[in-house]
Motif scaffolding. Structure first.
Motif, PDB file in Angstrom:
ATOM      1  N   GLU A   1      10.871   5.812  14.612  1.00 20.22           N
ATOM      2  CA  GLU A   1      12.064   6.004  15.429  1.00 20.22           C
ATOM      3  C   GLU A   1      12.703   4.682  15.838  1.00 20.22           C
ATOM      4  N   ALA A   2      12.020   3.580  15.597  1.00 16.01           N
ATOM      5  CA  ALA A   2      12.589   2.274  15.917  1.00 16.01           C
ATOM      6  C   ALA A   2      13.661   1.853  14.927  1.00 16.01           C
ATOM      7  N   ILE A   3      13.736   2.527  13.778  1.00 18.66           N
ATOM      8  CA  ILE A   3      14.645   2.125  12.705  1.00 18.66           C
ATOM      9  C   ILE A   3      15.823   3.084  12.645  1.00 18.66           C
ATOM     10  N   PRO A   4      17.053   2.584  12.589  1.00 23.26           N
ATOM     11  CA  PRO A   4      18.213   3.482  12.434  1.00 23.26           C
ATOM     12  C   PRO A   4      18.169   4.176  11.074  1.00 23.26           C
ATOM     13  N   SER A   5      18.939   5.213  10.931  1.00 23.16           N
ATOM     14  CA  SER A   5      19.030   5.900   9.645  1.00 23.16           C
ATOM     15  C   SER A   5      19.720   5.002   8.628  1.00 23.16           C
ATOM     16  N   LYS A   6      19.475   5.275   7.358  1.00 24.34           N
ATOM     17  CA  LYS A   6      20.075   4.446   6.314  1.00 24.34           C
ATOM     18  C   LYS A   6      21.581   4.596   6.247  1.00 24.34           C
ATOM     19  N   GLN A   7      22.126   5.673   6.831  1.00 18.71           N
ATOM     20  CA  GLN A   7      23.573   5.834   6.874  1.00 18.71           C
ATOM     21  C   GLN A   7      24.205   5.005   7.988  1.00 18.71           C
ATOM     22  N   SER A   8      23.527   4.882   9.128  1.00 21.83           N
ATOM     23  CA  SER A   8      24.099   4.169  10.273  1.00 21.83           C
ATOM     24  C   SER A   8      23.791   2.681  10.267  1.00 21.83           C
ATOM     25  N   LEU A   9      22.705   2.256   9.610  1.00 24.57           N
ATOM     26  CA  LEU A   9      22.320   0.841   9.640  1.00 24.57           C
ATOM     27  C   LEU A   9      23.403  -0.077   9.060  1.00 24.57           C
ATOM     28  N   PRO A  10      24.040   0.230   7.919  1.00 25.24           N
ATOM     29  CA  PRO A  10      25.090  -0.657   7.425  1.00 25.24           C
ATOM     30  C   PRO A  10      26.253  -0.830   8.407  1.00 25.24           C
ATOM     31  N   ARG A  11      26.626   0.226   9.119  1.00 22.76           N
ATOM     32  CA  ARG A  11      27.704   0.098  10.100  1.00 22.76           C
ATOM     33  C   ARG A  11      27.272  -0.810  11.252  1.00 22.76           C
ATOM     34  N   ILE A  12      26.030  -0.704  11.671  1.00 17.99           N
ATOM     35  CA  ILE A  12      25.529  -1.574  12.735  1.00 17.99           C
ATOM     36  C   ILE A  12      25.589  -3.030  12.289  1.00 17.99           C
ATOM     37  N   VAL A  13      25.202  -3.287  11.041  1.00 20.37           N
ATOM     38  CA  VAL A  13      25.247  -4.655  10.511  1.00 20.37           C
ATOM     39  C   VAL A  13      26.676  -5.191  10.520  1.00 20.37           C
ATOM     40  N   GLN A  14      27.631  -4.354  10.122  1.00 20.48           N
ATOM     41  CA  GLN A  14      29.023  -4.802  10.084  1.00 20.48           C
ATOM     42  C   GLN A  14      29.573  -5.071  11.487  1.00 20.48           C
ATOM     43  N   LEU A  15      29.252  -4.200  12.459  1.00 18.75           N
ATOM     44  CA  LEU A  15      29.727  -4.423  13.820  1.00 18.75           C
ATOM     45  C   LEU A  15      29.072  -5.652  14.438  1.00 18.75           C
ATOM     46  N   CYS A  16      27.808  -5.882  14.145  1.00 20.42           N
ATOM     47  CA  CYS A  16      27.143  -7.089  14.636  1.00 20.42           C
ATOM     48  C   CYS A  16      27.767  -8.341  14.019  1.00 20.42           C
TER      49      CYS A  16
END
Length: 309
Positions: free
Chosen positions: A184-199
């Motif tokens: 549960e510490a890891i985001p889903s593979k669909q949401s992780l790329p968006r998090i990387v882009q916003l960061c």
């Protein structure tokens, strides 16, 4: 990132500088030279901090010192990793290693390949400049030993354990935890790329902006990625509004974790007053004609907000 183009002269220089031994090692790993060029194209997505780039180089030096020789003829271990050594030569390569260190040690080969594919897709990289599944898995196999040495996965587990204790110790929390689950510490593979882009937007053009991550799942990864790799200040907030500084206080934090939110969401908020976002340009003379102005008093809130009594 309006346009993408592989650096052909740079790849040519890589072939010349690698020599026969380097190209042999690259061929044995199964990673194509074009794949290296494709990964360098998305290097700007992870502007790693100076501290994390130092960590990469320190861990690589320690890895070299652990090599062993069999009868002084055959080298055993990952000390002669041509791919890591080449990527560490440039800032872009260090950023690529930072991005991969945040993904491949925590995910299976299939999950990491799918996440990287989605990352390239959301970044609008053309398909002919996107490595295939086989190349992503070869890349993971070649770099996973080094990536695990960075300590990123330990940071994720540490932050996840902290957040889990905060959530489970507060009876007023809206979410319920059955038992401790590291995944549960890891985001889903669909949401992780968006998090990387916003960061990336926050780290490069984020003056006056704050990243708000809502939800329990993935909060540990976001805290480790933003704080440990990008060097951004992070603070968590529970349902009662209590502030839990992770790397800085709430007023100075650039990343806010709302760990009690039920729905996972990542948003980039811009700091400022309401007047900063309202346009007050005056109309020209032609647009002012044929206007009737009513000077009577008007209860604006009464006309626009429903009554609650």
């Amino acid at each position: 990132m309006a346009s993408w183009q592989v650096d052909i002269p740079g790849l040519s220089q890589l072939i010349i500088g690698a020599g026969a031994h380097g190209l042999k090692q690259l061929a044995l790993s199964g990673v194509d030279i074009h794949t290296i060029g494709c990964m360098l194209m998305v290097s700007e997505l992870t502007p790693a901090s100076q501290n994390f780039r130092n960590t990469l180089n320190i861990q690589r030096e320690k890895q070299r010192n652990e090599r062993q020789w069999l009868y002084s003829l055959v080298e055993i271990g990952a000390a002669s990793s041509f791919l890591v050594d080449h990527l560490l030569k440039t800032r872009a390569g260090e950023n690529v290693l930072a991005l991969l260190a945040s993904i491949i040690p925590l995910m299976s080969p299939d999950a990491s390949s799918a996440t990287l594919s989605i990352l390239f897709e959301t970044a609008h990289v053309p398909y002919d400049h996107t490595p295939g599944v086989n190349q992503f898995q070869k890349l993971r196999a070649a770099l996973v030993t080094f990536a695990r040495r960075t300590g990123f996965q330990e940071r994720v587990l540490q932050y996840h354990s902290l957040i889990e204790r905060i959530v489970s110790s507060n009876p007023a929390q809206a979410i319920e935890l059955q038992q401790f689950c590291p995944f549960e510490a890891i985001p889903s593979k669909q949401s992780l790329p968006r998090i990387v882009q916003l960061c990336h937007k926050l780290a490069t053009h984020g003056n006056g902006a704050v990243l708000v991550y809502k939800g329990f799942q993935g909060a540990g990864w976001v805290a480790a990625y933003a704080g440990f790799i990008l060097g951004l200040s992070v603070c968590a907030v529970d349902q009662s509004g209590a502030q839990i500084p992770i790397s800085d206080c709430y007023s100075e934090a650039k990343v806010i974790l709302e760990i009690a939110a039920i729905e996972n969401r990542c948003e980039l908020h811009v700091e400022g007053t309401l007047s900063d976002f309202i346009l007050t340009d005056s109309l020209d003379n032609a647009s002012r004609r044929s206007w009737n102005i009513n000077c009577a008093e008007l209860n604006f809130l009464g006309h626009n907000l429903p009554r609650t009594d």
